[in-house]
Write a protein that holds these residues in place. Structure first.
Motif, PDB file in Angstrom:
ATOM      1  N   GLU A 189      37.347  67.455 -84.098  1.00 15.34           N
ATOM      2  CA  GLU A 189      38.318  66.378 -84.278  1.00 15.34           C
ATOM      3  C   GLU A 189      39.097  66.133 -82.983  1.00 15.34           C
ATOM      4  N   ALA A 190      39.498  67.225 -82.351  1.00 18.50           N
ATOM      5  CA  ALA A 190      40.242  67.110 -81.097  1.00 18.50           C
ATOM      6  C   ALA A 190      39.385  66.439 -80.024  1.00 18.50           C
ATOM      7  N   ILE A 191      38.112  66.798 -79.983  1.00 14.98           N
ATOM      8  CA  ILE A 191      37.199  66.179 -79.003  1.00 14.98           C
ATOM      9  C   ILE A 191      37.108  64.682 -79.277  1.00 14.98           C
ATOM     10  N   ASN A 192      36.946  64.341 -80.555  1.00 14.19           N
ATOM     11  CA  ASN A 192      36.818  62.924 -80.902  1.00 14.19           C
ATOM     12  C   ASN A 192      38.073  62.128 -80.581  1.00 14.19           C
ATOM     13  N   HIS A 193      39.232  62.690 -80.914  1.00 18.28           N
ATOM     14  CA  HIS A 193      40.489  62.001 -80.618  1.00 18.28           C
ATOM     15  C   HIS A 193      40.649  61.801 -79.118  1.00 18.28           C
ATOM     16  N   SER A 194      40.369  62.833 -78.358  1.00 21.17           N
ATOM     17  CA  SER A 194      40.554  62.745 -76.910  1.00 21.17           C
ATOM     18  C   SER A 194      39.619  61.708 -76.314  1.00 21.17           C
ATOM     19  N   LYS A 195      38.377  61.743 -76.777  1.00 20.47           N
ATOM     20  CA  LYS A 195      37.408  60.779 -76.246  1.00 20.47           C
ATOM     21  C   LYS A 195      37.792  59.354 -76.617  1.00 20.47           C
ATOM     22  N   ALA A 196      38.222  59.174 -77.861  1.00 19.46           N
ATOM     23  CA  ALA A 196      38.611  57.833 -78.306  1.00 19.46           C
ATOM     24  C   ALA A 196      39.772  57.310 -77.475  1.00 19.46           C
ATOM     25  N   ALA A 197      40.661  58.196 -77.095  1.00 19.99           N
ATOM     26  CA  ALA A 197      41.825  57.791 -76.308  1.00 19.99           C
ATOM     27  C   ALA A 197      41.526  57.807 -74.811  1.00 19.99           C
ATOM     28  N   GLU A 198      40.300  58.182 -74.470  1.00 17.59           N
ATOM     29  CA  GLU A 198      39.889  58.290 -73.072  1.00 17.59           C
ATOM     30  C   GLU A 198      40.773  59.240 -72.284  1.00 17.59           C
ATOM     31  N   VAL A 199      41.146  60.319 -72.938  1.00 18.42           N
ATOM     32  CA  VAL A 199      41.952  61.339 -72.278  1.00 18.42           C
ATOM     33  C   VAL A 199      41.012  62.479 -71.868  1.00 18.42           C
ATOM     34  N   PRO A 200      41.044  62.881 -70.582  1.00 18.11           N
ATOM     35  CA  PRO A 200      40.154  63.953 -70.132  1.00 18.11           C
ATOM     36  C   PRO A 200      40.486  65.288 -70.802  1.00 18.11           C
ATOM     37  N   ILE A 201      39.447  66.098 -70.983  1.00 13.12           N
ATOM     38  CA  ILE A 201      39.600  67.402 -71.634  1.00 13.12           C
ATOM     39  C   ILE A 201      39.361  68.512 -70.620  1.00 13.12           C
ATOM     40  N   VAL A 202      40.223  69.516 -70.626  1.00 15.82           N
ATOM     41  CA  VAL A 202      39.960  70.753 -69.912  1.00 15.82           C
ATOM     42  C   VAL A 202      39.821  71.823 -70.986  1.00 15.82           C
ATOM     43  N   VAL A 203      38.692  72.546 -70.966  1.00 13.87           N
ATOM     44  CA  VAL A 203      38.431  73.519 -72.022  1.00 13.87           C
ATOM     45  C   VAL A 203      39.031  74.876 -71.657  1.00 13.87           C
ATOM     46  N   ALA A 204      39.687  75.511 -72.626  1.00 17.32           N
ATOM     47  CA  ALA A 204      40.174  76.877 -72.450  1.00 17.32           C
ATOM     48  C   ALA A 204      39.509  77.735 -73.516  1.00 17.32           C
ATOM     49  N   ILE A 205      38.614  78.616 -73.079  1.00 21.19           N
ATOM     50  CA  ILE A 205      37.972  79.524 -74.035  1.00 21.19           C
ATOM     51  C   ILE A 205      38.852  80.763 -74.122  1.00 21.19           C
ATOM     52  N   ASN A 206      39.481  80.922 -75.261  1.00 17.66           N
ATOM     53  CA  ASN A 206      40.550  81.914 -75.425  1.00 17.66           C
ATOM     54  C   ASN A 206      40.056  83.217 -76.068  1.00 17.66           C
ATOM     55  N   LYS A 207      40.913  84.205 -76.009  1.00 14.20           N
ATOM     56  CA  LYS A 207      40.715  85.524 -76.634  1.00 14.20           C
ATOM     57  C   LYS A 207      39.533  86.281 -76.016  1.00 14.20           C
ATOM     58  N   ILE A 208      39.347  86.102 -74.697  1.00 15.79           N
ATOM     59  CA  ILE A 208      38.225  86.807 -74.073  1.00 15.79           C
ATOM     60  C   ILE A 208      38.491  88.311 -73.947  1.00 15.79           C
ATOM     61  N   ASP A 209      39.738  88.723 -74.263  1.00 17.54           N
ATOM     62  CA  ASP A 209      40.033  90.165 -74.262  1.00 17.54           C
ATOM     63  C   ASP A 209      39.391  90.869 -75.451  1.00 17.54           C
ATOM     64  N   LYS A 210      38.998  90.100 -76.449  1.00 19.76           N
ATOM     65  CA  LYS A 210      38.433  90.717 -77.655  1.00 19.76           C
ATOM     66  C   LYS A 210      36.999  91.186 -77.406  1.00 19.76           C
ATOM     67  N   PRO A 211      36.660  92.358 -77.918  1.00 21.91           N
ATOM     68  CA  PRO A 211      35.313  92.887 -77.681  1.00 21.91           C
ATOM     69  C   PRO A 211      34.205  91.960 -78.214  1.00 21.91           C
ATOM     70  N   GLU A 212      34.516  91.279 -79.307  1.00 19.31           N
ATOM     71  CA  GLU A 212      33.483  90.433 -79.900  1.00 19.31           C
ATOM     72  C   GLU A 212      33.431  89.020 -79.275  1.00 19.31           C
ATOM     73  N   ALA A 213      34.228  88.808 -78.231  1.00 18.64           N
ATOM     74  CA  ALA A 213      34.267  87.478 -77.602  1.00 18.64           C
ATOM     75  C   ALA A 213      32.900  87.097 -77.044  1.00 18.64           C
ATOM     76  N   ASN A 214      32.517  85.865 -77.298  1.00 18.07           N
ATOM     77  CA  ASN A 214      31.220  85.395 -76.819  1.00 18.07           C
ATOM     78  C   ASN A 214      31.349  83.974 -76.234  1.00 18.07           C
ATOM     79  N   PRO A 215      31.861  83.891 -74.990  1.00 21.20           N
ATOM     80  CA  PRO A 215      32.110  82.585 -74.382  1.00 21.20           C
ATOM     81  C   PRO A 215      30.843  81.732 -74.236  1.00 21.20           C
ATOM     82  N   GLU A 216      29.719  82.386 -74.023  1.00 17.14           N
ATOM     83  CA  GLU A 216      28.477  81.620 -73.836  1.00 17.14           C
ATOM     84  C   GLU A 216      28.107  80.867 -75.113  1.00 17.14           C
TER      85      GLU A 216
END
Ligand code: GTP
Ligand code: MG
Length: 371
Positions: free
Chosen positions: A169-196
């Protein structure tokens, strides 16, 4: 006066002319497809289809004259950023981290007030303004009112979870408004984190990150431990530089801004956060904001400290409103109280007329039902 034809009105609302004609018929009006409709009919028909008719000539009377900015007054301004993302992915934690590290690094304390927006200072006199509005609602509510305040969206996705409905939803809203997105992949401290995995899912959702050859900047962070936050801020500033966001920093022009939020405080009266977009807002300035007006009695920053003026991209808490404005309302400094009052009153009259029409429609409806 003549306005749109049944056909033109149908086109405007994306319905068929037949539906318009049928509805007019139920109101006791027989119209043909190319017949021009009177104002009242247009208003009633529009309301029936979920629209509110706006008559330009009438609205123009309440528009604040928009002045042209002098090129030499336009200066690079701080970007205005909104953080979005799915529930529990860490939006508040990220804001809190940025804010607390900024307070420690910055000026002396004071109790942090919630004013819905705040400005952080980074090295080298660079600033970023964050809109601290809960999730997408504020963003979409403001957009619905025609106010575009967000320059950049930080999209938070938790590395121990997945791309979720609200992420999309956030992606769609941002795109509709033509607002650029910077992605923050969070909680990488967690052992189960899988950014890929997150990057894969994002690419499937139409957001291909830069290190995979896409156009979206992306940073792995831990909002809890502070990992990657400086880098994230750098990426936001890079995005801002690309956009060359500018504002009129002249002290000669009347200030203008947008209402971010407003509430009624028992002691202080209306307290509203204004995001200044042009010029400098000063104590004593008369203003009009949506349907209300006032004169700036006091300006405060997010630490509750009184300030004398606020410039572009600076959020400021304002006292001195006669009535409660709505978030998304435009806020404009006027030359005099009289001028501000005139515009506010005209707008109130128009609003009352609309409300009156609405109640007329309800009556017509109930009459129709009785028949
Ligand atoms: P809503 O406002 O409910 O949509 O959630 P939110 O996106 O604001 O998430 P919030 O910041 O409240 O974080 C949700 C939970 O995740 C909290 O328990 C946080 O402590 C935890 N959390 C946030 N960021 C991190 C992180 O980087 N690492 C770890 N381990 N936990 C985090
Ligand atoms: Mg939150």
């Amino acid at each position: 006066t003549e306005f749109a034809t049944a056909h033109e009105l149908a086109d405007l609302m994306g319905v068929t002319p037949k539906e318009i004609i049928q509805h007019c018929f139920t109101m006791g009006k027989f119209v043909t497809i190319n017949q021009r409709l009177d104002k009242e009919t247009i208003e009633l028909v529009s309301l029936e289809f979920g629209f509110e008719a706006e008559f330009v000539s009438e609205v123009e009377a309440t528009e604040v004259v928009e002045l042209e900015d002098n090129e030499e007054d336009l200066v690079i301004r701080p970007p205005v950023v909104t953080i979005m993302g799915h529930v529990d992915h860490g939006k508040t934690s990220l804001l809190d981290y940025i804010r607390s590290s900024n307070v420690v690094a910055g000026e002396s304390g004071g109790i942090t007030q919630h004013i819905g927006a705040y400005e952080v200072s980074l090295d080298g006199d660079r600033k970023i303004t964050f809109l601290d509005t809960p999730g997408h609602e504020a963003f979409t509510a403001m957009r619905a009112r025609g106010a575009q305040v967000t320059d950049i969206v930080i999209l938070v996705v938790s590395a121990d979870d997945s791309v979720m409905p609200q992420t999309i939803e956030a992606i769609n809203h941002s795109k509709a408004a033509e607002v650029p997105i910077v992605v923050a992949i969070n909680k990488i401290d967690k052992p189960e984190a899988n950014p890929e995995k997150i990057k894969t899912q994002l690419s499937e959702a139409g957001v291909l990150v830069e290190d995979w050859g896409g156009e979206y900047q992306c940073q792995e962070i831990s909002a809890k431990q502070g990992t990657g936050i400086d880098e994230l801020m750098e990426k936001v500033l890079t995005e801002a530089e690309i956009r060359e966001l500018k504002a009129n920093f002249s002290r000669e022009v009347p200030a203008r801004g947008i209402i971010v939020e407003a509430e009624l405080d028992k002691g202080k009266g209306v307290v509203s956060t204004v995001l200044v977009q042009r010029g400098f807002l000063k104590v004593g300035d008369p203003f009009v904001a949506g349907h209300t007006m006032g004169r700036v009695r006091a300006l405060m920053d997010e630490r509750g400290k009184r300030i004398r003026e606020a410039g572009p991209s600076q959020p400021v808490s304002v006292l001195g409103f006669e009535d409660l404005p709505q978030s998304g309302d435009e806020f404009t400094v006027m030359l005099s109280d009289k001028e501000a009052r005139e515009i506010a009153q005209k707008r109130q009259i128009i609003r009352r007329e609309h409300e009156f029409r609405r109640s007329t429609r309800v009556k017509l409806d109930s009459i129709a039902r009785q028949i």
